[in-house]
Structure formats: C-alpha cells, structure tokens
Design a protein around this motif. Structure first.
Motif, PDB file in Angstrom:
ATOM      1  N   ASN A  36      56.013   8.779  86.580  1.00  0.00           N
ATOM      2  CA  ASN A  36      57.297   8.659  87.277  1.00  0.00           C
ATOM      3  C   ASN A  36      58.156   9.853  86.896  1.00  0.00           C
ATOM      4  O   ASN A  36      58.472  10.061  85.718  1.00  0.00           O
ATOM      5  CB  ASN A  36      57.985   7.353  86.871  1.00  0.00           C
ATOM      6  N   ALA A  37      58.496  10.679  87.905  1.00  0.00           N
ATOM      7  CA  ALA A  37      59.264  11.894  87.631  1.00  0.00           C
ATOM      8  C   ALA A  37      60.658  11.597  87.109  1.00  0.00           C
ATOM      9  O   ALA A  37      61.317  12.487  86.549  1.00  0.00           O
ATOM     10  CB  ALA A  37      59.353  12.745  88.906  1.00  0.00           C
ATOM     11  N   GLU A  38      61.122  10.350  87.260  1.00  0.00           N
ATOM     12  CA  GLU A  38      62.451  10.000  86.783  1.00  0.00           C
ATOM     13  C   GLU A  38      62.455   9.740  85.276  1.00  0.00           C
ATOM     14  O   GLU A  38      63.508   9.481  84.699  1.00  0.00           O
ATOM     15  CB  GLU A  38      62.952   8.762  87.530  1.00  0.00           C
ATOM     16  N   SER A  39      61.260   9.794  84.669  1.00  0.00           N
ATOM     17  CA  SER A  39      61.165   9.669  83.216  1.00  0.00           C
ATOM     18  C   SER A  39      60.046  10.578  82.731  1.00  0.00           C
ATOM     19  O   SER A  39      59.251  11.085  83.525  1.00  0.00           O
ATOM     20  CB  SER A  39      60.905   8.213  82.815  1.00  0.00           C
ATOM     21  N   THR A  40      59.962  10.789  81.453  1.00  0.00           N
ATOM     22  CA  THR A  40      58.889  11.616  80.901  1.00  0.00           C
ATOM     23  C   THR A  40      57.647  10.754  80.664  1.00  0.00           C
ATOM     24  O   THR A  40      57.670   9.540  80.872  1.00  0.00           O
ATOM     25  CB  THR A  40      59.336  12.254  79.574  1.00  0.00           C
ATOM     26  N   LEU A  41      56.558  11.422  80.240  1.00  0.00           N
ATOM     27  CA  LEU A  41      55.326  10.690  79.949  1.00  0.00           C
ATOM     28  C   LEU A  41      55.581   9.667  78.856  1.00  0.00           C
ATOM     29  O   LEU A  41      56.194   9.959  77.828  1.00  0.00           O
ATOM     30  CB  LEU A  41      54.228  11.655  79.479  1.00  0.00           C
ATOM     31  N   MET A  42      55.087   8.451  79.095  1.00  0.00           N
ATOM     32  CA  MET A  42      55.288   7.370  78.152  1.00  0.00           C
ATOM     33  C   MET A  42      54.125   7.308  77.157  1.00  0.00           C
ATOM     34  O   MET A  42      53.030   7.811  77.390  1.00  0.00           O
ATOM     35  CB  MET A  42      55.416   6.043  78.898  1.00  0.00           C
ATOM     36  N   THR A  43      54.387   6.666  76.035  1.00  0.00           N
ATOM     37  CA  THR A  43      53.364   6.532  74.991  1.00  0.00           C
ATOM     38  C   THR A  43      52.138   5.789  75.500  1.00  0.00           C
ATOM     39  O   THR A  43      50.995   6.130  75.159  1.00  0.00           O
ATOM     40  CB  THR A  43      53.950   5.800  73.774  1.00  0.00           C
ATOM     41  N   THR A  44      52.354   4.784  76.321  1.00  0.00           N
ATOM     42  CA  THR A  44      51.234   4.007  76.872  1.00  0.00           C
ATOM     43  C   THR A  44      50.287   4.910  77.651  1.00  0.00           C
ATOM     44  O   THR A  44      49.052   4.816  77.521  1.00  0.00           O
ATOM     45  CB  THR A  44      51.764   2.892  77.779  1.00  0.00           C
ATOM     46  N   GLU A  45      50.865   5.781  78.454  1.00  0.00           N
ATOM     47  CA  GLU A  45      50.049   6.690  79.258  1.00  0.00           C
ATOM     48  C   GLU A  45      49.288   7.665  78.368  1.00  0.00           C
ATOM     49  O   GLU A  45      48.091   7.928  78.583  1.00  0.00           O
ATOM     50  CB  GLU A  45      50.952   7.455  80.241  1.00  0.00           C
ATOM     51  N   LYS A  46      49.970   8.196  77.385  1.00  0.00           N
ATOM     52  CA  LYS A  46      49.313   9.148  76.490  1.00  0.00           C
ATOM     53  C   LYS A  46      48.179   8.488  75.701  1.00  0.00           C
ATOM     54  O   LYS A  46      47.091   9.059  75.553  1.00  0.00           O
ATOM     55  CB  LYS A  46      50.339   9.751  75.526  1.00  0.00           C
ATOM     56  N   GLN A  47      48.443   7.303  75.179  1.00  0.00           N
ATOM     57  CA  GLN A  47      47.416   6.620  74.388  1.00  0.00           C
ATOM     58  C   GLN A  47      46.161   6.346  75.222  1.00  0.00           C
ATOM     59  O   GLN A  47      45.038   6.499  74.728  1.00  0.00           O
ATOM     60  CB  GLN A  47      47.986   5.309  73.829  1.00  0.00           C
ATOM     61  N   PHE A  48      46.368   5.917  76.450  1.00  0.00           N
ATOM     62  CA  PHE A  48      45.201   5.620  77.296  1.00  0.00           C
ATOM     63  C   PHE A  48      44.362   6.874  77.528  1.00  0.00           C
ATOM     64  O   PHE A  48      43.133   6.850  77.400  1.00  0.00           O
ATOM     65  CB  PHE A  48      45.661   5.034  78.632  1.00  0.00           C
ATOM     66  N   PHE A  49      45.014   7.976  77.836  1.00  0.00           N
ATOM     67  CA  PHE A  49      44.250   9.195  78.113  1.00  0.00           C
ATOM     68  C   PHE A  49      43.672   9.816  76.841  1.00  0.00           C
ATOM     69  O   PHE A  49      42.686  10.549  76.906  1.00  0.00           O
ATOM     70  CB  PHE A  49      45.118  10.200  78.883  1.00  0.00           C
TER      71      PHE A  49
END
Length: 736
Positions: A240-253
């Motif tokens: 979501n461009a209205e926020s930065t990358l979230m921890t959940t997204e980073k952890q999954f990748f």
C-alpha cells in the motif's frame, strides 16, 4: 505493450481510433506540470519476451520428443546386444526424458502475488488480464488462493476447486473466492480459473497468475511457501503506497528468500493514485522514501538483486486506474497523474515480462537441458563402447568362423580317408583273431585225451553208456570253454582294443579340443566274451562204441587182419586198428583165397601132428581164458575213452575252422559297432561345428547391424549434444 493487450472494447467503438492513439503514446509529467501538456511520438514495440519462453518451450519439447524416440530405438539396440547393465541405464534415461517431456509440456510461467489484505493484489491481476475476473474491492476480499491460466478447451471459461474435477461456471469465483460470501473457501484452498487463451495475451503465452489471501490473516502462511511458491518464477509484492513496507510483509519474503535461491521479486506500490491533488514536492519525497526503503529491502535484506538493478524492480502504480482504462477506455482516466501511473504500470509489465521470461526459461529449462545434455553424452559413450565391442566381436567371430570351416574340412577329410583304413584295420584284426582262435582250438584238441581221461564223475557201465556219454560231453564242453576263454579272451580283447584305440586316435586328431565329445564307449573297457561253446553231444551223436570181448587170436581179429570178409552175406567194417602183419595179410589174402588157406592149414596139421596142434589149441584156450578174465569194467571204460578220443578228435578237426570263423565274425561285429560309433562322433562334431558356424554367422550379422545402428545413433547423440549446447547459448546464456 501490444495494442490488443490494452482493451477488450468492441470493434465498432466510435472512439477506437482516438483511444488507440492515446494508448500508443506516452505522457510525461513532471512536478507541477499537467499530464497532457507533454506528448511523445509512439515508439515501435520491442520483441515480446514472453514469446521467447514459448519458443524455448517449443524447442525444448521438440528436442526431448526426438530424444525420447531415439532413446527408444537405442534401447532396442542395447536389448539386442544383451548388455543388461546398459539396458537398465538406457531405460532409466528413457524414463527420465519422458518425465522431462511431460513436465515441459505442462510448464508455464508462474507469477504469485503476495501482500497484506486490501493492498490490491486482485486488482493488479485483473489489470494485467484486462478484465475483472477475480473478486476485488474494499477490505478483506480474497478468501483463498486463485490461479488464472489459459486453456484451449471449448468449455472455457470454467473453474476447478481443490480436490474436485467438476468444472464450474467461472462466475462462481465471486462466491467461492470472496471472503464477503458465506460460501467462500478456506484460505488454504485453491480455485483454478481456466480462461480462453485468445482473450488475454499473457495467458496465451503460458503465464499463470496466482492471487493469494492477505499474508496478515493467517498464522499458517509458512505452509503457503511449500504449496505455492517453490515453482514460482516471479513474486510480486503488492504494498500500500499510503504506508511503507510492513514487518509482516518483510518477514514473509525473508522466509521465501530462505527457501528459494534469489527469487525474482517486484514491489508494486499500489494505490499511488492517492497522490493525485497532493503537493508535488511532498509526493516526490514520499516516492523517494518508498523507493529507498524498497530498494534497501531488496538489496540489503533479501539480497535478491544488485543495487543498479533494484530501481527496475520497484514501481508506483494504481491498479484500479489501469483496469479502468483497459475496461472503460482511455478517456475514463481524468485524475491528475493518471497517465503517468498508467505508463509506469506498462513499464512494470515490460520489465516484469522480461524478468518472467528470463526466470522461467532458466528455472523451467536449464536443469532439463543439463540433464538432456548429460543423457546424450552418456548414451553416446555407451554407444561408442557398444560399437567397439561389436567391432571386436565381429572380428572374433570372423576368425572363429574361419577356424570352424577349417575344422569341418579336416573332419570331412578324416571321414573320407579313414573308411578304407578302418576296413583294413578290421580285416587285419579279425584275421589275427581267426588265427589265434584256430591255434588255441588245435592246442585244446591235442589235450583232448587228457581231458577225457580226467573224467570220472559218473561210474562207467555198459548198460548205462548214454548217461556216461552225456556226462563226458558236458565235462568236455565246460573244460573246453574255460580253457579257450583263459587262453584267447585276453589276447583277442587286446587285439580289438588296440584296433579301437588306433581308430579312436584318428578321430580324436580330427576333432578340435573345444568340442566336448563322449568317446568313453569306443574302446571296450572289459574283455570281449567270445562264443567257444562246442556241442559235444551233437558232435558225438553218431558215436557207437564197440565194447564186445574180442579174443586176440579169434575170428574177429582174423577178419580184422584179413580185411573185410563175407560173413553170412554181409560186409562188416572193422574200425579198430590191426597189427602191421595183419594189415599185410589183409592186403594179400582176399575172399577168393580162404579155401586155399584152409587147405594149407590141413597140410600143417598133418605135418606137425595132432599133439602139437592140441598143445597149440590148449595154449590158445588158456590165452582166451586169461583175456576173458581181464576184460573188466575198468578196461571197458578205457576202451570206451580210447574209441571216444579217436572219434571226437576226427570230428573236431572239421569244427576248428567253423568256430574260428564265428569268433572272427563276432569281433568283426564289435569293431563295426566301434566304427559306427566313431562315425557318429564325427557326425555329432560336424553338427556342433555347423551349429557354431550358424551362430557365428548370426553373431556377425548382429554385430554388423549393431555397429551400423550404433554409428547412426552416435551421430544422433552428437547432434542432440550440439543442439542442447545451442539451446543453452540461445536461451540460457543469453538470458544470463
């Protein structure tokens, strides 16, 4: 992007020409400048990278199809050569190639979209498909995994659900995959949507797009990696461009990166249309901030891309606007910067397609090509080895065939030349046997008196002569047989074995040593048993002994001296021997001189007087009485034996030649059997050699055929190796 990929509006749309112009043009927007103020001329589209995957797939499929056919024929060759180890290895290669061919036929370029709930993953897929296929909207929309792939089936479009082969109407995807519906599936389920290829360029080029539930809604997201991600070529992180990358997204990748080696990851900052109407400088800084963090995540955290390439993996788009322009028309985009966002989405598609094609070609075909090249090289080496073996085998068979022909010729010569030699050898041996038996019989006949005198088994009686005669004949038969066997059998057997051994040596010298022939029965191991039986009963059947008392000076003796006399008108032959004087008298006095003799006797009577005559008569009477008293049973037995010996010896003289001839014929038959056996051995040897010749000729033919076919397949494998290397240069190394 090709024009056909941008819209599915009807062909009779009156604004089609205008929309086509805008779709083929790019609008540049800078901070503070309207998007329609700068227009550039259309640029010719570069070659479609997705088609490159199709070309590589077709080429690889053709290579492995042909390799499978050649391996099938190669397997038949190895089976004919009976090389069990290599047969098993080629069978393994054939099964591997079949499996590779099947996998290549099913392979497609797989793209998986991940992100948090409501980041617009489904909208991005719909925008790329140019149609609203997957459920999308505000909030948690997608409840399970959704796969969209192309098909040529006439039943398309349709969908399948996990664990079911029932084809359902594609419209039910809204009920099955939308979390807003009560009938929605669980998040670990999969809905496969099969869409007609001709309706979408991506699907036409074997691209499979996979949508996922939000990675923030399930604690079991780790299992998704094993089920969905391991065969994916490209990952798209929709944020979501209205926020930065979230921890959940980073952890999954991070988990994905740990399981896969440098996965291809694109980051789409979706909903960038929220920047419309905002301060341009602020949006520029926000963009730079997002870009910096995204690049740092890809380069420094995941380490999946080089820093110089990282900017080509991050894009700011609005999937909603792209879908709108491609479904409602280009003129429907009125928001500020929408053209830039559309252009950036198209740039993403171009970069994405190039990366997808490159990654898919590498991941789908690289290992297969390596395996195919290894199989070709290994099979080529085995074929070269088989060819060398076939050549060596053919040379050996030719040498052996030449030897067999020479051996056959030698046996034929032996059969032809030995016939006369064997006949001569049999004649010499049987003649020797004849002479040996004849001499032995003569020797035994000379001992006849001894054998007869040694008989005392039955008491002699004039009244029982037949019994005594029968016992004596039996005694002679037994003694003759034993004596002849003792004196002849060993010598005759030695002569026969010597002849058999000489004939066998001739045969053994002609038979090659590699043939195992049974010659044990040729030479007799036991002495030959000749038939010497003499039927003395038949020989002496007409023997009539004369055992009446005969006075030495009686009329009988006188008749014996005087020769045959006429007594009562009958001639009585006398078979006993007479003294020499009597013989002389019998020759001088004839039947016509009897009466003159009586006259002479009367004259003597008158001359000497009656006293002398009486004295002579008394002397004769005493002599007669003495001889009569001495005529005992013992003397009679001796007289019988003496007459028997004389009669039998005369008869045996005629039997010697006959018995010698019988023994000769018996040995002749035995030697003829030996010759027949030797001929059989030679015949069996010839048959074995003929069989060897036939087998060698077949082996030569098989070796020649194997050599010829191996040559052809060696060339095929060289060609395959060259084509796999060419494939690597054209599709793999070039991509690298």
């Amino acid at each position: 992007m090709a024009e056909s990929s941008l819209t599915w509006k009807p062909q009779d749309d009156p604004s089609r020409e205008k929309k086509a112009f805008y779709r083929s043009s790019s609008v540049a927007t800078v901070a503070g400048m309207p998007s329609h103020s700068l227009a550039v001329k259309p640029k010719p589209r570069e070659s479609d990278p997705l088609r490159r995957f199709g070309e590589a797939k077709k080429r690889a499929s053709d290579l492995f199809n042909r390799l499978e056919n050649v391996l099938s024929r190669t397997l038949a060759i190895f089976r004919k050569s009976e090389r069990s180890d290599e047969i098993a290895e080629v069978e393994t290669f054939a099964n591997q190639v079949k499996g590779i061919r099947d996998v290549i036929g099913r392979d497609s370029m797989k793209v998986v979209f991940f992100g948090r709930t409501s980041n617009g993953k489904s909208s991005c897929i719909n925008a790329m498909l140019h149609q609203s296929i997957l459920p999308s909207g505000i909030g948690h929309t997608t409840s399970c995994f959704c796969s969209v792939q192309g098909t040529d089936s006439p039943d398309a479009p349709y969908l399948l659900t996990s664990g079911s082969n029932e084809r359902q109407n594609v419209e039910t995807v809204q009920q099955l995959a939308s979390s807003l519906q009560e009938t929605s599936l669980q998040h670990e389920s999969m809905v496969q949507v099969f869409w007609p290829r001709e309706r979408c360029r991506l699907l036409k080029e074997d691209v499979e797009l996979v949508d996922s539930p939000g990675i923030d809604i399930s604690p079991d997201s780790d299992t998704w990696i094993d089920k969905i991600c391991l065969d994916a070529d490209v990952f798209v992180l929709v944020s979501n461009a209205e926020s930065t990358l979230m921890t959940t997204e980073k952890q999954f990748f991070h988990k994905v990166s740990n399981r896969l080696s440098k996965p291809n990851v694109f980051i789409l900052n979706n909903r960038w249309d929220a920047s419309a109407g905002e301060d341009q400088e602020t949006m520029r800084k926000v963009r730079e901030q997002h870009l910096r963090k995204d690049k740092d995540f890809l380069v420094n955290e995941l380490r999946v891309v080089e820093k110089t390439m990282a900017e080509d993996r991050v894009f700011f788009v609005s999937a909603k606007e792209v879908l709108q322009s491609r479904t409602e028309g280009f003129d429907s985009l009125t928001a500020e910067g929408s053209h830039d966002r559309l252009r950036e989405f198209e740039t993403f598609e171009k970069k994405f397609e190039a990366c997808l094609s490159q990654s898919a070609i590498s991941t789908k075909f690289k290992q297969h090509v390596i395996n195919g090249r290894h199989i070709s090289e290994k099979t080529e080496k085995m074929l070269i080895n088989m060819k060398s073996t076939a050549e060596a085998r053919k040379s050996q068979c030719k040498d052996a065939l030449k030897d067999r022909h020479e051996e056959i010729a030698k046996i034929d010569r032996t059969r032809k030349n030995s016939q006369k030699e064997w006949e001569q050898k049999i004649m010499e041996t049987t003649s020797g046997v004849h002479d040996l038996v004849k001499e032995a019989l003569k020797t035994e006949i000379q001992r006849l008196r001894e054998l007869v005198n040694g008989y005392s088994a039955n008491p002699f009686s004039v009244n029982n002569l037949d019994t005594y005669n029968e016992g004596l004949c039996g005694h002679l038969e037994s003694q003759f047989d034993q004596k002849m066997m003792a004196s002849c059998n060993s010598s005759v057997s030695q002569l026969m074995r010597q002849a058999q051994q000489e004939m066998l040596c001739t045969v053994q010298s002609a038979i090659p040593q590699h043939l195992q022939m049974d010659t044990s029965n040729v030479v007799s191991s036991q002495d030959v048993v000749l038939c010497y039986e003499l039927d003395f009963g038949e020989i002496c059947a007409r023997f009539q002994p004369d055992l009446k008392f005969k006075f030495s000076w009686g009329m009988t003796i006188l008749r014996h001296w005087l020769g045959p006399q006429v007594v009562a008108g009958n001639a009585v032959p006398v078979e006993t021997d007479a003294p020499s004087f009597a013989l002389w008298m019998s020759q001088k006095i004839t039947a016509q001189s009897v009466w003159p003799a009586i006259t002479v006797g009367a004259a003597i009577w008158q001359t000497i007087g009656w006293k002398v005559a009486a004295t002579l008569g008394l002397g004769l009477l005493c002599l007669y009485g003495y001889e009569r008293l001495c005529w005992t049973t013992r003397v009679q037995e001796n007289a019988f034996k003496e007459q028997f010996v004389g009669y039998t010896a005369d008869k045996l003289g005629t039997v010697v030649t006959m018995k010698s001839r019988d023994c000769k014929q018996q040995v002749d038959r035995e030697l003829i059997k030996s010759v027949s056996h030797l001929k059989g051995i030679l015949g069996d040897a010839l048959k074995q050699l003929d069989d060897d010749v036939s087998k060698l000729e077949r082996d030569i033919d098989v070796s020649t055929e194997l050599e010829k076919k191996a040559n052809g397949h060696i060339f095929d494998m060289e060609t395959f190796r060259s084509e796999f290397e060419k494939f690597s240069r054209n599709y793999l190394e070039e991509e690298e």
